[in-house]
Design a protein around this motif. Structure first.
Motif, PDB file in Angstrom:
ATOM      1  N   GLN A 131      -5.557   0.059  -8.028  1.00  0.00           N
ATOM      2  CA  GLN A 131      -6.542  -0.906  -8.490  1.00  0.00           C
ATOM      3  C   GLN A 131      -6.548  -2.155  -7.615  1.00  0.00           C
ATOM      4  OE1 GLN A 131      -8.913  -0.614 -10.452  1.00  0.00           O
ATOM      5  NE2 GLN A 131      -9.566  -2.685 -10.977  1.00  0.00           N
ATOM      6  N   TYR A 132      -5.370  -2.617  -7.228  1.00  0.00           N
ATOM      7  CA  TYR A 132      -5.247  -3.761  -6.317  1.00  0.00           C
ATOM      8  C   TYR A 132      -6.013  -3.486  -5.024  1.00  0.00           C
ATOM      9  CZ  TYR A 132      -2.837  -6.609  -2.742  1.00  0.00           C
ATOM     10  OH  TYR A 132      -2.533  -7.445  -1.688  1.00  0.00           O
ATOM     11  N   GLN A 133      -5.794  -2.314  -4.435  1.00  0.00           N
ATOM     12  CA  GLN A 133      -6.493  -1.942  -3.206  1.00  0.00           C
ATOM     13  C   GLN A 133      -7.995  -1.869  -3.432  1.00  0.00           C
ATOM     14  OE1 GLN A 133      -4.619   1.758  -1.799  1.00  0.00           O
ATOM     15  NE2 GLN A 133      -4.238   0.681   0.110  1.00  0.00           N
ATOM     16  N   ARG A 134      -8.378  -1.279  -4.547  1.00  0.00           N
ATOM     17  CA  ARG A 134      -9.794  -1.113  -4.861  1.00  0.00           C
ATOM     18  C   ARG A 134     -10.507  -2.468  -4.912  1.00  0.00           C
ATOM     19  NH1 ARG A 134     -14.359   1.749  -4.627  1.00  0.00           N
ATOM     20  NH2 ARG A 134     -15.627   1.614  -6.501  1.00  0.00           N
ATOM     21  N   LEU A 135      -9.900  -3.438  -5.575  1.00  0.00           N
ATOM     22  CA  LEU A 135     -10.512  -4.762  -5.681  1.00  0.00           C
ATOM     23  C   LEU A 135     -10.640  -5.427  -4.313  1.00  0.00           C
ATOM     24  CD1 LEU A 135      -8.721  -6.079  -8.896  1.00  0.00           C
ATOM     25  CD2 LEU A 135     -11.100  -5.343  -8.697  1.00  0.00           C
ATOM     26  N   LYS A 136      -9.604  -5.308  -3.493  1.00  0.00           N
ATOM     27  CA  LYS A 136      -9.646  -5.887  -2.144  1.00  0.00           C
ATOM     28  C   LYS A 136     -10.731  -5.216  -1.303  1.00  0.00           C
ATOM     29  CE  LYS A 136      -6.123  -7.944  -0.586  1.00  0.00           C
ATOM     30  NZ  LYS A 136      -5.749  -9.349  -0.322  1.00  0.00           N
ATOM     31  N   GLN A 137     -10.870  -3.906  -1.436  1.00  0.00           N
ATOM     32  CA  GLN A 137     -11.858  -3.163  -0.651  1.00  0.00           C
ATOM     33  C   GLN A 137     -13.281  -3.531  -1.064  1.00  0.00           C
ATOM     34  OE1 GLN A 137     -10.610   0.851  -1.412  1.00  0.00           O
ATOM     35  NE2 GLN A 137      -8.983   0.808   0.134  1.00  0.00           N
ATOM     36  N   ILE A 138     -13.521  -3.653  -2.370  1.00  0.00           N
ATOM     37  CA  ILE A 138     -14.863  -4.017  -2.848  1.00  0.00           C
ATOM     38  C   ILE A 138     -15.215  -5.423  -2.379  1.00  0.00           C
ATOM     39  CG2 ILE A 138     -16.269  -4.508  -4.892  1.00  0.00           C
ATOM     40  CD1 ILE A 138     -14.769  -2.291  -6.331  1.00  0.00           C
ATOM     41  N   ALA A 139     -14.262  -6.352  -2.474  1.00  0.00           N
ATOM     42  CA  ALA A 139     -14.512  -7.723  -2.021  1.00  0.00           C
ATOM     43  C   ALA A 139     -14.869  -7.733  -0.538  1.00  0.00           C
ATOM     44  CB  ALA A 139     -13.299  -8.599  -2.296  1.00  0.00           C
ATOM     45  N   ALA A 140     -14.130  -6.954   0.258  1.00  0.00           N
ATOM     46  CA  ALA A 140     -14.404  -6.894   1.698  1.00  0.00           C
ATOM     47  C   ALA A 140     -15.762  -6.240   1.968  1.00  0.00           C
ATOM     48  CB  ALA A 140     -13.303  -6.118   2.409  1.00  0.00           C
TER      49      ALA A 140
ATOM     50  N   ARG B  36     -18.406  -6.131   0.009  1.00  0.00           N
ATOM     51  CA  ARG B  36     -19.504  -7.008  -0.421  1.00  0.00           C
ATOM     52  C   ARG B  36     -19.489  -8.359   0.287  1.00  0.00           C
ATOM     53  NH1 ARG B  36     -23.116  -3.563  -2.011  1.00  0.00           N
ATOM     54  NH2 ARG B  36     -22.414  -2.211  -3.719  1.00  0.00           N
ATOM     55  N   GLY B  37     -18.417  -8.636   1.021  1.00  0.00           N
ATOM     56  CA  GLY B  37     -18.347  -9.906   1.756  1.00  0.00           C
ATOM     57  C   GLY B  37     -18.198 -11.110   0.858  1.00  0.00           C
ATOM     58  N   VAL B  38     -17.477 -10.948  -0.271  1.00  0.00           N
ATOM     59  CA  VAL B  38     -17.273 -12.070  -1.198  1.00  0.00           C
ATOM     60  C   VAL B  38     -15.777 -12.355  -1.338  1.00  0.00           C
ATOM     61  CG1 VAL B  38     -19.388 -11.726  -2.520  1.00  0.00           C
ATOM     62  CG2 VAL B  38     -17.332 -10.502  -3.193  1.00  0.00           C
ATOM     63  N   PRO B  39     -15.394 -13.614  -1.511  1.00  0.00           N
ATOM     64  CA  PRO B  39     -13.980 -13.950  -1.681  1.00  0.00           C
ATOM     65  C   PRO B  39     -13.441 -13.478  -3.034  1.00  0.00           C
ATOM     66  CG  PRO B  39     -15.238 -15.853  -0.903  1.00  0.00           C
ATOM     67  CD  PRO B  39     -16.235 -14.821  -1.343  1.00  0.00           C
ATOM     68  N   PHE B  40     -12.228 -12.943  -3.009  1.00  0.00           N
ATOM     69  CA  PHE B  40     -11.458 -12.623  -4.209  1.00  0.00           C
ATOM     70  C   PHE B  40     -10.149 -13.379  -4.056  1.00  0.00           C
ATOM     71  CE2 PHE B  40      -8.511  -9.256  -6.209  1.00  0.00           C
ATOM     72  CZ  PHE B  40      -8.542  -9.891  -7.434  1.00  0.00           C
ATOM     73  N   MET B  41     -10.013 -14.507  -4.772  1.00  0.00           N
ATOM     74  CA  MET B  41      -8.895 -15.423  -4.560  1.00  0.00           C
ATOM     75  C   MET B  41      -8.002 -15.499  -5.794  1.00  0.00           C
ATOM     76  SD  MET B  41     -10.498 -18.549  -2.336  1.00  0.00           S
ATOM     77  CE  MET B  41     -11.086 -18.263  -0.667  1.00  0.00           C
ATOM     78  N   TYR B  42      -6.682 -15.472  -5.546  1.00  0.00           N
ATOM     79  CA  TYR B  42      -5.706 -15.475  -6.640  1.00  0.00           C
ATOM     80  C   TYR B  42      -4.432 -16.191  -6.211  1.00  0.00           C
ATOM     81  CZ  TYR B  42      -4.823 -11.323  -3.805  1.00  0.00           C
ATOM     82  OH  TYR B  42      -4.644 -10.465  -2.746  1.00  0.00           O
ATOM     83  N   GLU B  43      -4.583 -17.253  -5.440  1.00  0.00           N
ATOM     84  CA  GLU B  43      -3.435 -18.041  -4.977  1.00  0.00           C
ATOM     85  C   GLU B  43      -2.553 -18.475  -6.140  1.00  0.00           C
ATOM     86  OE1 GLU B  43      -0.905 -19.277  -2.735  1.00  0.00           O
ATOM     87  OE2 GLU B  43      -2.640 -19.680  -1.440  1.00  0.00           O
ATOM     88  N   THR B  44      -3.166 -18.826  -7.274  1.00  0.00           N
ATOM     89  CA  THR B  44      -2.408 -19.343  -8.417  1.00  0.00           C
ATOM     90  C   THR B  44      -1.670 -18.255  -9.186  1.00  0.00           C
ATOM     91  OG1 THR B  44      -4.509 -19.292  -9.633  1.00  0.00           O
ATOM     92  CG2 THR B  44      -3.808 -21.415  -8.767  1.00  0.00           C
ATOM     93  N   ASN B  45      -1.762 -16.988  -8.754  1.00  0.00           N
ATOM     94  CA  ASN B  45      -0.974 -15.926  -9.384  1.00  0.00           C
ATOM     95  C   ASN B  45       0.517 -16.150  -9.191  1.00  0.00           C
ATOM     96  OD1 ASN B  45      -2.888 -12.803  -9.168  1.00  0.00           O
ATOM     97  ND2 ASN B  45      -3.406 -14.777 -10.044  1.00  0.00           N
ATOM     98  N   VAL B  46       0.878 -16.771  -8.074  1.00  0.00           N
ATOM     99  CA  VAL B  46       2.290 -17.026  -7.754  1.00  0.00           C
ATOM    100  C   VAL B  46       2.450 -18.503  -7.403  1.00  0.00           C
ATOM    101  CG1 VAL B  46       4.247 -16.426  -6.285  1.00  0.00           C
ATOM    102  CG2 VAL B  46       2.526 -14.689  -6.811  1.00  0.00           C
TER     103      VAL B  46
END
Length: 497
Positions: free
Chosen positions: A268-277, A279-289
Motif C-alpha cells: 500500500q505504501y508503494q501504491r500511494l507513492k506510485q499514484i502520487a508520482a 498524477r504529479g501531485v505531492p504526497f507529504m507526511y513529514e510529521t509522521n516521524v
C-alpha cells in the motif's frame, strides 16, 4: 496507415463536412500523418461522424484506415493574445498549469501566427482549467490554495489558528492565499467554495454542517474539482487513510501526520507513492516521524545526494523520552508513567506507548524511505514490561501491576548507573534489520543528554561516520505538529506555483 503520404485526405474530410454544413472549430494533425482530430459543436457530432464514415466508406471497408472515433463531453479552452508571439515559455506555462491540476489535454492546436493556443479537455475540468490558467497568466503574483481538512481536534484547530495568524504575511510575501474550502470532524462536515473563515469555522460547522461521511466528503471534494486542491488529514483514523489512493488519483495533493497509510502494508505504501508520482501531485507526511522536526526530509536529502545510510537510531516517542529522561534515583517508575499520562504524553492506556507500537510505525516509515520493504512483523521488539503488567485486564490493574514491578525497573536503572550509563527506549535500523529495545548509553552517545520529552534521530552514514548527523527537538505536541503540516501546505503551494 492508409492516410500516410496520401494527397487529398484532408481535403476530402473537410470538404465532406462543409457540404454537410458542419463548422469545424479546431483541427490538429501530427507530423506522422497517422490521424486527424477535429472539434465540432456537440449538436453536430453524430452527424459529422456519419458524414465522414460515408466519405471514407471504401477505405474503412478495406481496413486502410481505422474507424472514426467520437469523443463527447469535451471543451476547448484557449489563450489568445498578440504579446504571445516570439515569447518563449507561454506554452510551457499553459501545460504546467493544467498538468499540476490533473487536467489532461486531449488535443492541442496552435497556428504559426502564435496568437492562439487551443486545448481540448474534459468538460468536467472546464472551470478548474479556467481558474488555473487565470492564475497562471493574470494573477501570477497570487496562488489560491483550496484546503480540505478532516480532523479539527487539537492539531486541526491549532493548524487553523496558525493559518489565520499567518494569512496576511503569506499573501504579501509569498503570494499564497489559503482558502479553507471544506472541513470535518467525526460528526459533521462543511463545504464552502468561497472559503470558511479560520476564526469562525467552529460556529459555522456547528450551525451549517451536515452529517459526516468520509465517502461523501471525498465525493464532494472531487465534485468541486477546484484548482490547487490539498487534502489534510489530521486524524489517526485508518478509515480516513483508506481514501488516500482515491484522493491522489483525483490529482489532489495530501499532507498528513496520520502514520497509518505509510506504516501499514509495504504494498500500500508503494501504491500511494506510485499514484502520487503518476498524477504529479505531492504526497507529504513529514510529521509522521518527529512531528515538526525535519527527519524524513533530512533522510531524503542524504539519499538523493548520494550518501549511504549505515545506521539510524531514534528515540522516537515523546512519552517514552519523558519517562526515561526523568527516571532517576529516588523516583519510582510507576509514578513517572502516571505523570506522563496525566500530562497527556501517553495514550489513555500507557501500554500502547510502553510496548513500542507507535515507535514501530515510525521506524518502519524511516526504513521504507531508505528503500527497505519492511513490514510490521519484521521489526523485533524487546518488551520492557513484565508479562503480568502487559496482560493486566484494565488500565487500573495495569498501574497496580506496574507499581509491583517498580523494583524490577529500579534494578535496571541502577545497573545502568553503575556502568555510568542511562536508559533510553530507542529504535535501531542497521544492516537491513530493525529492532526496538531499551538501551544503556554512556556519555559518548548523543542519547545520553536527552531531556524533557525531546525526540532524537541519529543518522550514521558514509559521510557522517565519525560524527553522526543528529536531529533533535520536540517530537510531539499540537503546536509543532500543526506547524509541520502548515509548512507542507506552503511547500505544496510553492510546487503548484
Amino acid at each position: 496507415s492508409g492516410m500516410v503520404g496520401v494527397p487529398g485526405t484532408a481535403a476530402r474530410l473537410f470538404g465532406a463536412l462543409a457540404q454537410a454544413g458542419i463548422n469545424v472549430i479546431l483541427i490538429t494533425q501530427g507530423s506522422s500523418e497517422q490521424s486527424i482530430s477535429f472539434a465540432v459543436q456537440p449538436a453536430d457530432a453524430r452527424k459529422a461522424k456519419r458524414r465522414v464514415e460515408k466519405e471514407f466508406a471504401f477505405e474503412l471497408e478495406k481496413g486502410a484506415i481505422d474507424g472514426v472515433r467520437l469523443e463527447e463531453d469535451l471543451a476547448v479552452v484557449a489563450i489568445i493574445g498578440e504579446n504571445m508571439r516570439y515569447r518563449p515559455g507561454i506554452a510551457g506555462r499553459l501545460f504546467q498549469a493544467l498538468g499540476k491540476n490533473g487536467i489532461n489535454a486531449v488535443a492541442i492546436a496552435q497556428g504559426s501566427s502564435e496568437l492562439n493556443i487551443s486545448v481540448v479537455i474534459a468538460r468536467d475540468d472546464e472551470s478548474k482549467a479556467l481558474n488555473a490558467l487565470h492564475e497562471a497568466f493574470f494573477l501570477s503574483d497570487t496562488k489560491e490554495l483550496h484546503l480540505f481538512l478532516v480532523g479539527v481536534g487539537l492539531i486541526g484547530s491549532t493548524l487553523l489558528r496558525q493559518i489565520q495568524q499567518q494569512a496576511d504575511w503569506l499573501r504579501e510575501k509569498s503570494g499564497l492565499e489559503i482558502k479553507i474550502t471544506g472541513l470535518a470532524n467525526s460528526k459533521k462536515m462543511l463545504f464552502d467554495p468561497e472559503g470558511i473563515a479560520p476564526d469562525a469555522w467552529k460556529a459555522r460547522l456547528e450551525a451549517d454542517g451536515e452529517p459526516m461521511s468520509m465517502a461523501r466528503f471525498v465525493e464532494r471534494m472531487k465534485a468541486l474539482n477546484l484548482s490547487n486542491s490539498i487534502f489534510v488529514d489530521n486524524t489517526a483514523s485508518e478509515k480516513v487513510a483508506s481514501f488516500y489512493e482515491s484522493i491522489l488519483d483525483a490529482s489532489i495533493s495530501i499532507s498528513t501526520p496520520n502514520k497509518i497509510a505509510t506504516s501499514s502494508s509495504y504494498l500500500q505504501y508503494q501504491r500511494l507513492k506510485q499514484i502520487a508520482a503518476k498524477r504529479g501531485v505531492p504526497f507529504m507526511y513529514e510529521t509522521n516521524v518527529g512531528a515538526g522536526l525535519p527527519v524524513i526530509s533530512t533522510l531524503t536529502d542524504l539519499i538523493q545526494s548520494g550518501d549511504r545510510i549505515l545506521k539510524i537510531e531514534g528515540v522516537l516517542s515523546g512519552s517514552l523520552s519523558f519517562i526515561f529522561n526523568n527516571f532517576r534515583e529516588g523516583t519510582r517508575f510507576s509514578d513517572i508513567v502516571r505523570e506522563a499520562r496525566k500530562r497527556g504524553y501517553t495514550e489513555p492506556d500507557p501500554r500502547i506507548d510502553l510496548n513500542g507500537i507507535d515507535v514501530r510505525r515510525k521506524i518502519i516509515i524511516l526504513a521504507r524511505e531508505t528503500g527497505l520493504p519492511l513490514e510490521q512483523k519484521d521489526v523485533e521488539i524487546a518488551y520492557i514490561l513484565p508479562e503480568a503488567v502487559r496482560n493486566a485486564p484494565s488500565v487500573e490493574e495495569f498501574f497496580k501491576e506496574l507499581k509491583a514491578a517498580d523494583d524490577h525497573f529500579e534494578r535496571m536503572r541502577r545497573e545502568a548507573e553503575e556502568e555510568g550509563k542511562v536508559l533510553r527506549f530507542a529504535a535501531v535500523l542497521e544492516n537491513g534489520q530493525a529492532a526496538i529495545r531499551l538501551l544503556r548509553v554512556g556519555p559518548e552517545h548523543p542519547f545520553y543528554n536527552l531531556s524533557g520529552s525531546d525526540n532524537m534521530i541519529v543518522f550514521t552514514t558514509e559521510r557522517y561516520s565519525e560524527r553522526p548527523l543528529v536531529v533533535r527537538g520536540p517530537g510531539a505536541g499540537a503546536e509543532v505538529t500543526a506547524a509541520g503540516v502548515f509548512a507542507e501546505i506552503i511547500r505544496i503551494g510553492n510546487f503548484l506555483a
